[in-house]
Design an enzyme around this catalytic site. Structure first.
Site, PDB file in Angstrom:
ATOM      1  N   GLU A 100       0.843  -1.200   0.000  1.00 39.49           N
ATOM      2  CA  GLU A 100       0.000   0.000   0.000  1.00 39.49           C
ATOM      3  C   GLU A 100       0.875   1.245   0.000  1.00 39.49           C
ATOM      4  O   GLU A 100       2.011   1.210   0.476  1.00 39.49           O
ATOM      5  CB  GLU A 100      -0.910  -0.059   1.254  1.00 39.49           C
ATOM      6  CG  GLU A 100      -1.682   1.189   1.599  1.00 39.49           C
ATOM      7  CD  GLU A 100      -2.776   1.554   0.607  1.00 39.49           C
ATOM      8  OE1 GLU A 100      -2.501   1.535  -0.606  1.00 39.49           O
ATOM      9  OE2 GLU A 100      -3.886   1.894   1.039  1.00 39.49           O
ATOM     10  N   ASP A 101       0.347   2.346  -0.536  1.00 44.06           N
ATOM     11  CA  ASP A 101       1.117   3.588  -0.535  1.00 44.06           C
ATOM     12  C   ASP A 101       1.184   4.214   0.857  1.00 44.06           C
ATOM     13  O   ASP A 101       2.260   4.377   1.431  1.00 44.06           O
ATOM     14  CB  ASP A 101       0.574   4.586  -1.575  1.00 44.06           C
ATOM     15  CG  ASP A 101      -0.923   4.870  -1.431  1.00 44.06           C
ATOM     16  OD1 ASP A 101      -1.570   4.346  -0.494  1.00 44.06           O
ATOM     17  OD2 ASP A 101      -1.458   5.625  -2.262  1.00 44.06           O
ATOM     18  N   ASP A 104      -3.424   5.758   6.521  1.00 38.94           N
ATOM     19  CA  ASP A 104      -3.812   7.011   7.165  1.00 38.94           C
ATOM     20  C   ASP A 104      -4.810   6.670   8.286  1.00 38.94           C
ATOM     21  O   ASP A 104      -4.400   6.262   9.369  1.00 38.94           O
ATOM     22  CB  ASP A 104      -4.411   7.918   6.082  1.00 38.94           C
ATOM     23  CG  ASP A 104      -4.689   9.322   6.554  1.00 38.94           C
ATOM     24  OD1 ASP A 104      -3.917   9.844   7.375  1.00 38.94           O
ATOM     25  OD2 ASP A 104      -5.686   9.922   6.108  1.00 38.94           O
ATOM     26  N   PHE A 153       0.221  16.485   3.652  1.00 34.17           N
ATOM     27  CA  PHE A 153      -0.338  15.793   2.496  1.00 34.17           C
ATOM     28  C   PHE A 153       0.762  15.677   1.458  1.00 34.17           C
ATOM     29  O   PHE A 153       1.367  16.667   1.050  1.00 34.17           O
ATOM     30  CB  PHE A 153      -1.538  16.552   1.917  1.00 34.17           C
ATOM     31  CG  PHE A 153      -2.236  15.775   0.840  1.00 34.17           C
ATOM     32  CD1 PHE A 153      -3.197  14.816   1.162  1.00 34.17           C
ATOM     33  CD2 PHE A 153      -1.916  15.980  -0.501  1.00 34.17           C
ATOM     34  CE1 PHE A 153      -3.827  14.078   0.163  1.00 34.17           C
ATOM     35  CE2 PHE A 153      -2.546  15.246  -1.504  1.00 34.17           C
ATOM     36  CZ  PHE A 153      -3.502  14.295  -1.178  1.00 34.17           C
ATOM     37  N   ARG A 166       1.574  11.844  -9.914  1.00 36.63           N
ATOM     38  CA  ARG A 166       1.899  10.432  -9.661  1.00 36.63           C
ATOM     39  C   ARG A 166       3.254  10.013 -10.234  1.00 36.63           C
ATOM     40  O   ARG A 166       3.920   9.155  -9.681  1.00 36.63           O
ATOM     41  CB  ARG A 166       0.832   9.515 -10.284  1.00 36.63           C
ATOM     42  CG  ARG A 166      -0.469   9.464  -9.529  1.00 36.63           C
ATOM     43  CD  ARG A 166      -1.270   8.256  -9.999  1.00 36.63           C
ATOM     44  NE  ARG A 166      -2.690   8.377  -9.717  1.00 36.63           N
ATOM     45  CZ  ARG A 166      -3.263   8.079  -8.554  1.00 36.63           C
ATOM     46  NH1 ARG A 166      -2.536   7.648  -7.549  1.00 36.63           N
ATOM     47  NH2 ARG A 166      -4.560   8.210  -8.401  1.00 36.63           N
TER      48      ARG A 166
HETATM   49  P1  5GP Z   1      -7.019   5.368   4.924  1.00 33.62           P
HETATM   50  O1  5GP Z   1      -8.127   4.456   4.495  1.00 33.62           O
HETATM   51  O2  5GP Z   1      -5.910   4.701   5.670  1.00 33.62           O
HETATM   52  O3  5GP Z   1      -7.528   6.593   5.655  1.00 33.62           O
HETATM   53  O4  5GP Z   1      -6.502   6.021   3.609  1.00 33.62           O
HETATM   54  C1  5GP Z   1      -5.435   5.630   2.956  1.00 33.62           C
HETATM   55  C2  5GP Z   1      -5.470   6.216   1.562  1.00 33.62           C
HETATM   56  O5  5GP Z   1      -5.714   7.643   1.559  1.00 33.62           O
HETATM   57  C3  5GP Z   1      -4.103   6.049   0.963  1.00 33.62           C
HETATM   58  O6  5GP Z   1      -3.980   4.800   0.348  1.00 33.62           O
HETATM   59  C4  5GP Z   1      -4.042   7.201   0.005  1.00 33.62           C
HETATM   60  O7  5GP Z   1      -4.627   6.799  -1.217  1.00 33.62           O
HETATM   61  C5  5GP Z   1      -4.876   8.281   0.646  1.00 33.62           C
HETATM   62  N1  5GP Z   1      -3.990   9.218   1.342  1.00 33.62           N
HETATM   63  C6  5GP Z   1      -3.814   9.357   2.683  1.00 33.62           C
HETATM   64  N2  5GP Z   1      -2.904  10.312   2.966  1.00 33.62           N
HETATM   65  C7  5GP Z   1      -2.490  10.793   1.764  1.00 33.62           C
HETATM   66  C8  5GP Z   1      -1.521  11.780   1.383  1.00 33.62           C
HETATM   67  O8  5GP Z   1      -0.849  12.437   2.180  1.00 33.62           O
HETATM   68  N3  5GP Z   1      -1.357  11.971   0.036  1.00 33.62           N
HETATM   69  C9  5GP Z   1      -2.056  11.271  -0.909  1.00 33.62           C
HETATM   70  N4  5GP Z   1      -1.799  11.548  -2.194  1.00 33.62           N
HETATM   71  N5  5GP Z   1      -2.958  10.330  -0.583  1.00 33.62           N
HETATM   72  C10 5GP Z   1      -3.174  10.097   0.741  1.00 33.62           C
HETATM   73 MG    MG Z   2      -4.198   4.220  -1.595  1.00 35.65          MG
END
Ligand code: 5GP
Ligand code: MG
Length: 179
Positions: A100-101, A104, A153, A166
């Site tokens: 996963e990237d 959060d 962010f 990207r």
């Molecule tokens: P979660 O479900 O853990 O809240 O969200 C994770 C997803 O939110 C990540 O896979 C990503 O796609 C997006 N996300 C969360 N923080 C960031 C950020 O700082 N930058 C970007 N581009 N996407 C984020």
């Molecule tokens: Mg993601």
């Protein structure tokens, strides 16, 4: 000359990413060895991290792809998570590593872990390029973490803001955007 990055502040440069990806690959190599392993890329954000990581491995896993959508609170990733593309390989009797990237709130990975845990995998682990641990709303543990990020962010190296940035080879902070 137009620069797409002049308003961005570098957070992790190409060298830092390359070094960290190699270190993670070594850990993954030694954890799984010759065991059957499926590595799952979470599209779209993890595509560059995933492609660098799998090329740095000496083991030869099966590869698959998943895409998740989350609906709810705009920029916040809260709300309901669903598949827009499911994996295609069988996980029965295999180890599974999700790539996963960013983690959060934890909602996306919580959803994916729940979905995949019903499919007979021997183990289920997560490798995340970036862990925003302090922002968790549901408890999710990342087994392999590239970098821990307290706030901000970020974009680049697969990560977007409204589908831009990207393709950048490094990770940048986008000032003025929440999170
Ligand atoms: P979660 O479900 O853990 O809240 O969200 C994770 C997803 O939110 C990540 O896979 C990503 O796609 C997006 N996300 C969360 N923080 C960031 C950020 O700082 N930058 C970007 N581009 N996407 C984020
Ligand atoms: Mg993601």
């Amino acid at each position: 000359m137009f620069s797409p990055v002049e308003h961005l502040r570098i957070v992790y440069d190409e060298n830092m990413i390359r070094t960290r990806v190699r270190e993670l690959a070594k850990e993954i190599d030694s954890l799984y060895g010759d065991e059957p392993l499926v590595i799952v890329c979470v599209l779209k954000g993890a595509f560059l991290f995933f492609s660098d990581l799998v090329r740095a491995l000496t083991i030869s896993p099966e590869l698959d792809f998943v895409r998740l959508a989350s609906y709810g609170e705009g920029m916040k990733s809260g709300g309901t998570v669903s598949f827009t593309k499911d994996i295609e390989l069988s996980l029965e009797g295999k180890h599974v590593l999700i790539v996963e990237d960013i983690i959060d709130s934890g909602r996306s990975m919580d959803f994916l872990l729940r979905q995949l845990s019903a499919r007979g995998a021997k183990s289920l682990k997560i490798a995340a390029l970036i862990d925003k641990k302090g922002r968790r709303e549901v408890p999710v543990h990342a087994d392999f973490v590239g970098f821990a990020l307290p706030a901000g962010f970020i974009v680049g190296y697969g990560l977007d803001y409204a589908e831009r940035y990207r393709a950048l080879p490094a990770v940048y902070c986008l000032p003025g955007v929440g999170k």
